[in-house]
Design a protein around this motif. Sequence first.
Motif, PDB file in Angstrom:
ATOM      1  N   TYR A  18     -10.646  -4.757   7.560  1.00 52.63           N
ATOM      2  CA  TYR A  18     -11.081  -5.871   8.402  1.00 52.63           C
ATOM      3  C   TYR A  18     -10.101  -7.045   8.364  1.00 52.63           C
ATOM      4  O   TYR A  18     -10.208  -7.976   9.151  1.00 52.63           O
ATOM      5  CB  TYR A  18     -12.461  -6.382   7.951  1.00 52.63           C
ATOM      6  CG  TYR A  18     -13.586  -5.417   8.200  1.00 52.63           C
ATOM      7  CD1 TYR A  18     -13.881  -4.993   9.492  1.00 52.63           C
ATOM      8  CD2 TYR A  18     -14.365  -4.952   7.156  1.00 52.63           C
ATOM      9  CE1 TYR A  18     -14.924  -4.104   9.737  1.00 52.63           C
ATOM     10  CE2 TYR A  18     -15.419  -4.069   7.380  1.00 52.63           C
ATOM     11  CZ  TYR A  18     -15.685  -3.649   8.676  1.00 52.63           C
ATOM     12  OH  TYR A  18     -16.709  -2.774   8.903  1.00 52.63           O
ATOM     13  N   ALA A  19      -9.182  -7.030   7.427  1.00 53.88           N
ATOM     14  CA  ALA A  19      -8.351  -8.216   7.179  1.00 53.88           C
ATOM     15  C   ALA A  19      -6.907  -7.986   7.582  1.00 53.88           C
ATOM     16  O   ALA A  19      -6.440  -6.861   7.763  1.00 53.88           O
ATOM     17  CB  ALA A  19      -8.417  -8.588   5.699  1.00 53.88           C
ATOM     18  N   THR A  20      -6.213  -9.098   7.704  1.00 52.32           N
ATOM     19  CA  THR A  20      -4.759  -9.096   7.870  1.00 52.32           C
ATOM     20  C   THR A  20      -4.163  -9.720   6.608  1.00 52.32           C
ATOM     21  O   THR A  20      -4.573 -10.819   6.205  1.00 52.32           O
ATOM     22  CB  THR A  20      -4.327  -9.920   9.093  1.00 52.32           C
ATOM     23  OG1 THR A  20      -4.893  -9.343  10.270  1.00 52.32           O
ATOM     24  CG2 THR A  20      -2.805  -9.941   9.210  1.00 52.32           C
ATOM     25  N   VAL A  21      -3.226  -9.007   5.994  1.00 54.41           N
ATOM     26  CA  VAL A  21      -2.592  -9.513   4.780  1.00 54.41           C
ATOM     27  C   VAL A  21      -1.209 -10.043   5.135  1.00 54.41           C
ATOM     28  O   VAL A  21      -0.413  -9.354   5.784  1.00 54.41           O
ATOM     29  CB  VAL A  21      -2.471  -8.418   3.697  1.00 54.41           C
ATOM     30  CG1 VAL A  21      -1.755  -8.967   2.458  1.00 54.41           C
ATOM     31  CG2 VAL A  21      -3.849  -7.887   3.327  1.00 54.41           C
ATOM     32  N   LEU A  22      -0.963 -11.269   4.741  1.00 55.74           N
ATOM     33  CA  LEU A  22       0.357 -11.904   4.942  1.00 55.74           C
ATOM     34  C   LEU A  22       0.982 -12.105   3.566  1.00 55.74           C
ATOM     35  O   LEU A  22       0.410 -12.776   2.702  1.00 55.74           O
ATOM     36  CB  LEU A  22       0.198 -13.253   5.649  1.00 55.74           C
ATOM     37  CG  LEU A  22       1.410 -14.184   5.666  1.00 55.74           C
ATOM     38  CD1 LEU A  22       2.594 -13.535   6.365  1.00 55.74           C
ATOM     39  CD2 LEU A  22       1.072 -15.511   6.336  1.00 55.74           C
ATOM     40  N   GLU A  35      -5.467  -5.898  -9.224  1.00 55.20           N
ATOM     41  CA  GLU A  35      -6.907  -6.148  -9.132  1.00 55.20           C
ATOM     42  C   GLU A  35      -7.200  -7.377  -8.283  1.00 55.20           C
ATOM     43  O   GLU A  35      -8.183  -7.405  -7.526  1.00 55.20           O
ATOM     44  CB  GLU A  35      -7.494  -6.319 -10.531  1.00 55.20           C
ATOM     45  CG  GLU A  35      -7.451  -5.056 -11.377  1.00 55.20           C
ATOM     46  CD  GLU A  35      -7.992  -5.280 -12.779  1.00 55.20           C
ATOM     47  OE1 GLU A  35      -8.625  -6.339 -13.003  1.00 55.20           O
ATOM     48  OE2 GLU A  35      -7.784  -4.416 -13.648  1.00 55.20           O
ATOM     49  N   ALA A  36      -6.361  -8.403  -8.394  1.00 52.15           N
ATOM     50  CA  ALA A  36      -6.569  -9.632  -7.622  1.00 52.15           C
ATOM     51  C   ALA A  36      -6.452  -9.356  -6.123  1.00 52.15           C
ATOM     52  O   ALA A  36      -7.284  -9.812  -5.325  1.00 52.15           O
ATOM     53  CB  ALA A  36      -5.558 -10.687  -8.057  1.00 52.15           C
ATOM     54  N   ILE A  72      -9.041  -8.119  -0.710  1.00 49.62           N
ATOM     55  CA  ILE A  72      -9.181  -7.233   0.450  1.00 49.62           C
ATOM     56  C   ILE A  72     -10.591  -6.637   0.516  1.00 49.62           C
ATOM     57  O   ILE A  72     -11.205  -6.555   1.595  1.00 49.62           O
ATOM     58  CB  ILE A  72      -8.112  -6.121   0.391  1.00 49.62           C
ATOM     59  CG1 ILE A  72      -6.712  -6.738   0.547  1.00 49.62           C
ATOM     60  CG2 ILE A  72      -8.362  -5.072   1.455  1.00 49.62           C
ATOM     61  CD1 ILE A  72      -5.575  -5.749   0.357  1.00 49.62           C
ATOM     62  N   LYS A  73     -11.108  -6.228  -0.635  1.00 46.90           N
ATOM     63  CA  LYS A  73     -12.431  -5.604  -0.676  1.00 46.90           C
ATOM     64  C   LYS A  73     -13.513  -6.562  -0.180  1.00 46.90           C
ATOM     65  O   LYS A  73     -14.487  -6.146   0.473  1.00 46.90           O
ATOM     66  CB  LYS A  73     -12.729  -5.159  -2.105  1.00 46.90           C
ATOM     67  CG  LYS A  73     -14.084  -4.477  -2.269  1.00 46.90           C
ATOM     68  CD  LYS A  73     -14.310  -4.073  -3.729  1.00 46.90           C
ATOM     69  CE  LYS A  73     -15.674  -3.432  -3.916  1.00 46.90           C
ATOM     70  NZ  LYS A  73     -15.915  -3.080  -5.340  1.00 46.90           N
ATOM     71  N   ARG A 128       3.969  -2.932  -2.295  1.00 52.83           N
ATOM     72  CA  ARG A 128       3.498  -1.606  -2.696  1.00 52.83           C
ATOM     73  C   ARG A 128       1.984  -1.603  -2.904  1.00 52.83           C
ATOM     74  O   ARG A 128       1.283  -0.679  -2.445  1.00 52.83           O
ATOM     75  CB  ARG A 128       4.208  -1.181  -3.980  1.00 52.83           C
ATOM     76  CG  ARG A 128       3.879   0.256  -4.375  1.00 52.83           C
ATOM     77  CD  ARG A 128       4.706   0.727  -5.563  1.00 52.83           C
ATOM     78  NE  ARG A 128       4.347   0.052  -6.799  1.00 52.83           N
ATOM     79  CZ  ARG A 128       5.080  -0.917  -7.364  1.00 52.83           C
ATOM     80  NH1 ARG A 128       6.205  -1.315  -6.803  1.00 52.83           N
ATOM     81  NH2 ARG A 128       4.684  -1.492  -8.495  1.00 52.83           N
ATOM     82  N   TYR A 129       1.446  -2.646  -3.567  1.00 52.09           N
ATOM     83  CA  TYR A 129       0.000  -2.712  -3.805  1.00 52.09           C
ATOM     84  C   TYR A 129      -0.768  -2.694  -2.482  1.00 52.09           C
ATOM     85  O   TYR A 129      -1.737  -1.935  -2.305  1.00 52.09           O
ATOM     86  CB  TYR A 129      -0.369  -3.985  -4.574  1.00 52.09           C
ATOM     87  CG  TYR A 129       0.203  -4.091  -5.965  1.00 52.09           C
ATOM     88  CD1 TYR A 129       0.607  -2.964  -6.678  1.00 52.09           C
ATOM     89  CD2 TYR A 129       0.336  -5.335  -6.578  1.00 52.09           C
ATOM     90  CE1 TYR A 129       1.132  -3.074  -7.955  1.00 52.09           C
ATOM     91  CE2 TYR A 129       0.852  -5.458  -7.858  1.00 52.09           C
ATOM     92  CZ  TYR A 129       1.260  -4.328  -8.542  1.00 52.09           C
ATOM     93  OH  TYR A 129       1.778  -4.445  -9.799  1.00 52.09           O
ATOM     94  N   VAL A 130      -0.331  -3.550  -1.563  1.00 48.24           N
ATOM     95  CA  VAL A 130      -1.055  -3.677  -0.293  1.00 48.24           C
ATOM     96  C   VAL A 130      -0.972  -2.377   0.503  1.00 48.24           C
ATOM     97  O   VAL A 130      -1.975  -1.920   1.084  1.00 48.24           O
ATOM     98  CB  VAL A 130      -0.493  -4.858   0.524  1.00 48.24           C
ATOM     99  CG1 VAL A 130      -1.113  -4.879   1.929  1.00 48.24           C
ATOM    100  CG2 VAL A 130      -0.768  -6.173  -0.183  1.00 48.24           C
ATOM    101  N   GLN A 131       0.201  -1.760   0.533  1.00 51.44           N
ATOM    102  CA  GLN A 131       0.347  -0.501   1.269  1.00 51.44           C
ATOM    103  C   GLN A 131      -0.496   0.600   0.644  1.00 51.44           C
ATOM    104  O   GLN A 131      -1.103   1.422   1.363  1.00 51.44           O
ATOM    105  CB  GLN A 131       1.819  -0.092   1.319  1.00 51.44           C
ATOM    106  CG  GLN A 131       2.658  -0.991   2.214  1.00 51.44           C
ATOM    107  CD  GLN A 131       4.141  -0.654   2.162  1.00 51.44           C
ATOM    108  OE1 GLN A 131       4.617  -0.040   1.197  1.00 51.44           O
ATOM    109  NE2 GLN A 131       4.886  -1.089   3.166  1.00 51.44           N
TER     110      GLN A 131
END
Length: 885
Positions: free
Chosen positions: A738-742, A837-838, A843-844, A864-867
């Motif tokens: 649902y989110a966009t990560v920048l 975890e942060a 995102i969760k 890498r975490y976000v992907q």
Amino acid sequence: MNILEIRTLRGPNYWSGYWKKLIVMRLDIGEYEQKPSDKLPHLLGRVVELMPTLEKHGCSYGEEGGFLRRIKEGTWAGHIIEHIALELQTLAGMDTGYGRTRETGEKGIYSVVFSYHEEEVGRFAARAAVDIFLGLAEDKPVEEIRLQLAEDVRRMREIREEVRFGPSTGALVEEADNRGIPHIRLNDQSLVQLGYGVFQKRIQATMTANTNTIAVDIAGNKHATKKLLGDMGVPVPKGYRIRNIDELEETLEAVGYPCVIKPLDGNHGKGATVGISDLEHAKAAWERAKEYSRWIIVEKQLEGDDFRALIVNNRMIAVAKRVPAHVIGDGKQTIRQLIDEVNSDPRRGYGHENVLTEIAIDNQTLRCIRNAGYEIDSVLPKDERLGLKTTANISTGGTAIDMTDQVHPENVFLFERIARIIGLDVAGVDVIAPNVSEPLRETGGGIIEVNAAPGFRMHLAPSEGIGRNVAEHVIDMLFPTGAPSRIPIFAITGTNGKTTTTRLIAHILRNSGRTVGFTTTDGTYIGNDQITRGDNTGPVSAQLVLKDPTVDVAVLETARGGIIRSGLGFDQCDVGIVLNVAEDHLGLKDVNTLEDLARVKSVIPRAVSRRGYAVLNAEDERVYKMRDLVDGRVVCFSMDENNVNIKRRAARGRVSCVYENGYVTILKGKWKVRIEKVVNIPLTYGGRAEFMIQNVLAGTLACFVHGVSIEDIRVGLTTFNAGTAQTPGRLNFIEVGYATVLMDYAHNPAGARGLTNFVTKLPYKYRTAVLNGTGDRRDDDIREFAQVIGDHFDRIVIRRGAYLRGRTEEEMFRLLQEGIARSSNTSTVRVIPESREAIHHAIKNARKGELIVTLADRVPDDIRYVQEIRDKLLEEQQAAHITAG
């Protein structure tokens, strides 16, 4: 008193605009902060008694005696230590004259700065100067200190001989420097790169990039050399190659006395013995030669003097007569005393420090003396000449007489022909003949060796005759008139935007057909390939690029840390860019104010060559003032075409780059050249990211003044994307659920303000920030950074940073929370130490249409975490879809 740190600056630096090689010693003078020199009544007299040559130091008075006057009037320990360190180097034969001592922001701690010739000697001098001062100040007996001083000077001479270039390499490097050809030392011996990148040429001693390896092998094999020359009609002595001592006696009978015995592949006279007149002497010579080679040469000794002809690029450049170390008796003094008398000649010194070298009494010397029927303490009869070495090398105490102008034309032809026959670009032809003013075929002379790496010292500074600048002929060969030695260098500095601007310029240049080497906080790249990972913004990484033989243009991100630690990794640049100066890293390495930081950043515009360009931010007054430091030309950029500095420069016909009416535009005086609409430049996100527009202006202007075509600049701007591939950690967007990560690298208050200004223009109802702090910032800077973020985000997740640098994570969490608490917004704050975890938590728990901003100090990890989280969510969605189907 305590030495806190000793740094070595090797290039342009923030202490001096001229002196590139400086020692910076951070010194805590302890109790002597309360004891300036005028409070130590005996100090001046003891200083003069120990080091009377300090009288020559003018110091701030600019006249002899000035420094001693400062001691009398009152000065601090660090200043005195600076002058002692300089004078120690002078006493050791390395006269150098720059020094400066400044108090830091901490009471009693000083930066003691002084120049050096050899790095290791300079560092030694720093420590020795502290010890000498303490001895003088604490009333240690002067004679005891004098003994230590003499030992220090002796050791400094030894260090110099261990680390410095030999005379030949030094002459070549000096000649290159005089022509503006840069050099990089590639090892701790004599391997040197002349020039940068694709235009480089390497030398090793006097062997060059042009030296033929087959020719070197031939010259290294004395038997092969003699046979080849003999077959070509060159006069060579009769001789044989043997391997077993059983063959020696028979060979001597065939050759005859006197003869020479030497190793097959020796050099510099090692293992060679001349003047052998009997079998016993020959057997001893055999053993010495065997130390250097399995095969031994036994040949007839030619009668005459020893000459060396130097051939460069098939032209005879110089000829010297070499005279072995010797003494002449007076009927009164012992041989030892005669050697001491010869060594008292002021032209002789330790190693290579003077024109001539001191004669060392070693095993070879003692053998020569005993073979003549004497002992070291025997009195040598009047007018008797006693040879002390078996070879005529200058390095063993021999002398040289220049004979270049006396060489017969037929001999010139012969020497040049020999170099061609062997195939060497630089050759030393060893000749034994009564003279060189007559043809060798008439005098019975001959060629005994050809050297592939001949020493230049005998020609550069002969003990008699004219010195010959033989190095210039080698440099002429490597860099003929008009041949380039440098590649263009773009150097980018500033508080924020360096990496993006570096990558943008590299992209534009690469698209214009150049092979680009560039350095960033993410790594070093050659072309499209990453060569090394990590923060590569210092001099070591810069030199990696400049040493690469495929690179024809270098784009170097240049950060504060490397400048302070070692200076620049290059001597000058063609385009120097300063983007901005803002609060960051203050309080570190005695950089406490924005003015201090600006002085560090100003090293880049000061390093711009006379034909180069400094690209400066006209809106930042600290940056704009740097125009007065530039030897080259100055161009400026601004977000406002009506900026007073831009308008003033336009009225003078100067070039600038501005953002006007939605365009990136070059101003040439009053004329406008529009490059591209900002909305067509992906990096600016339709013009919403103003700080990215500034980076685009700087990069565009840098490429324009360097001569890149407008079409190539336009193509580069419109094809450079703010994605994880081209600009990792610089406004990278990834859709996750649902989110966009920048993801962005903003890490200081100025960067945070630029980021939040951009974020507030985006159509997101909710905003969450995942942030951490960097430990090597002031407390208030960390708080301000967090406050700026808190003003614009309703949820904040605090995590542990990768660079605590002496702080605890609890301390960092507290400072960040204090800053958020000062913000104008009421933010929900949660501390989750682990980065993965942060990010996962943010995102969760994302709300639909939410923007999550991660502020990373380790950009690749966050990407890498976000992907990984995105891919896992996609897999879960696909699995659910299959199940539902």
